[in-house]
Design a protein around this motif. Sequence first.
Motif, mmCIF file in Angstrom:
data_model
loop_
_atom_site.group_PDB
_atom_site.id
_atom_site.type_symbol
_atom_site.label_atom_id
_atom_site.label_comp_id
_atom_site.label_asym_id
_atom_site.label_seq_id
_atom_site.Cartn_x
_atom_site.Cartn_y
_atom_site.Cartn_z
ATOM 1 N N LYS A 302 19.678 -2.272 55.111
ATOM 2 C CA LYS A 302 18.556 -1.494 54.609
ATOM 3 C C LYS A 302 17.263 -1.976 55.274
ATOM 4 O O LYS A 302 17.082 -3.173 55.515
ATOM 5 C CB LYS A 302 18.441 -1.624 53.093
ATOM 6 C CG LYS A 302 17.357 -0.741 52.475
ATOM 7 C CD LYS A 302 17.390 -0.824 50.956
ATOM 8 C CE LYS A 302 16.344 0.098 50.344
ATOM 9 N NZ LYS A 302 14.973 -0.368 50.562
ATOM 10 N N LEU A 303 16.378 -1.037 55.557
ATOM 11 C CA LEU A 303 15.085 -1.351 56.168
ATOM 12 C C LEU A 303 13.966 -1.200 55.151
ATOM 13 O O LEU A 303 13.945 -0.246 54.372
ATOM 14 C CB LEU A 303 14.808 -0.420 57.349
ATOM 15 C CG LEU A 303 15.780 -0.480 58.516
ATOM 16 C CD1 LEU A 303 15.455 0.614 59.528
ATOM 17 C CD2 LEU A 303 15.767 -1.855 59.191
ATOM 18 N N GLU A 304 13.046 -2.152 55.169
ATOM 19 C CA GLU A 304 11.826 -2.066 54.367
ATOM 20 C C GLU A 304 10.640 -2.266 55.292
ATOM 21 O O GLU A 304 10.626 -3.211 56.109
ATOM 22 C CB GLU A 304 11.809 -3.131 53.266
ATOM 23 C CG GLU A 304 12.878 -2.929 52.222
ATOM 24 C CD GLU A 304 13.027 -4.086 51.264
ATOM 25 O OE1 GLU A 304 13.806 -3.958 50.293
ATOM 26 O OE2 GLU A 304 12.370 -5.133 51.478
ATOM 27 N N GLY A 305 9.669 -1.392 55.194
ATOM 28 C CA GLY A 305 8.466 -1.505 56.006
ATOM 29 C C GLY A 305 7.244 -1.274 55.138
ATOM 30 O O GLY A 305 7.223 -0.344 54.321
ATOM 31 N N ALA A 306 6.236 -2.110 55.288
ATOM 32 C CA ALA A 306 5.040 -2.021 54.451
ATOM 33 C C ALA A 306 3.808 -1.792 55.302
ATOM 34 O O ALA A 306 3.665 -2.366 56.385
ATOM 35 C CB ALA A 306 4.869 -3.296 53.631
#
Length: 470
Positions: A302-306
């Motif tokens: 899973k990818l998380e980008g902020a």
Amino acid sequence: MGSKPEFTKVKVFVPSGQLGAGVPASEVEAALERGMDVMAMDAGSTDSGAAYLATGTSKNSRDAVKADLLLLMAAQHKTGVPLIFGTAGQAGGDLNVDWTLDIVREIARDHGYRPKIAVLYSEQSAATIKAKNAAGKVRALPPLGPLADVTIDECRHIVALMGPEPYIAALEGGADIIIGGRSTDTAVLASFPLWKGAPIGPTWHAGKTAECGSQCTATVTLGSGVFITIDKDGFEVEPLHPANRCTVHSVSAHMLYENSNPFRLIEPGGVLDVSAAKYEQITERKVRVTGSVWHPQPYTMKLEGAAGGQYQTIMLIGIADPQVLSNLDLFHDRMHYALVSRVQRTMGEAAGKFDISLRIYGWNAVSGRPVPKDTAPPREVGVMCVITAETQDLATQMAKACNPYFFHMPLFDGVELPSYGFPFTPADIARGQVFEFKLNHVVELDDPMELVRTKWIDLAVEVTKEAAHA
């Protein structure tokens, strides 16, 4: 080389639901008495929003994280069992991981410990994610759609959630302490048992059950950690606090924690299926679980980008005026119109793109939905004005311009000006930048290690080199 001995059982101490949340020394001692094989725990979460990934900071204070590590590193030094934690520094980005590494180094230096440390980084460059996206390897999770390059570029930091494989590789390399970047909570706890040959289904289920420490117990506020024992047929879980207990309900219910399906949990490389699991209360404090199954599937992370956005200034009032309380929807609409008009009139084009939001706590601030017409007026409400603008200075200028209206606007014209209750002076509070998650996607991989970088730090070697140069 000889083959590994046949697996019998492995004992995992989960000190807390999150590093920095408070590990009781008494529970560490209880784990030592039980003969633990590994200490493993989570160290972060997205629960508190995107700010911690975007800024590379921790929600937990440095002192709180250090206090927990002092206990755990002392136990590691005493026993030699590995200490593993993932999603270091709250968000698991490179800055968060290095912040945690600095604390580990400080404790080791101050106490004369010489552990071999594996540092696992899972932060990704925009170029890497763009290349995967162009190759059709990135897909969206609901409710998002296809990923655009402009969205990737907006992200300050992007992380990929690791499975157990990087941790297993670090254990193979002889790590005493593993500091992991962004990982699934379950993978961190499952890594050591899987390395030792534990059955896959029970291991993943045990990891899911214990991921939040005492959250799987009957009294979640009583104590901090749990102890899990995985054998060839299943696992057992019990709390470390002597007055607490695990029950069939508390253990089985944890499959619904942050998971919409009580029988299936998707992880990197497979799905945990507990639809046939059997839960038994084997003692007053301990539950045994059997029948959990693991179904392999193509490997994804899973990818998380902020990203950082505009800036906000807030103001707060309390209202007990019966006339206003009986007409809160009208009051909201009139106040909102007055504030927006005030900014447009006083600042003109200089205001740029802005937004003013009024949130009436005690009425509908949380849901934002209209309140049924027959709802009785509340006794009092709190009204928060949130002004969002391109810069902090602009947001604060708008708040100052709106100040008289927000604190003194009557419900109807021609009546004496009220003064609503304001708790702070100055009344306007600069809240800072707004942060948000931009990615809710997964990336397909052939190699679980492809997006992970491992750095080795052997403090025994470092100290020896420093002494040689002294």
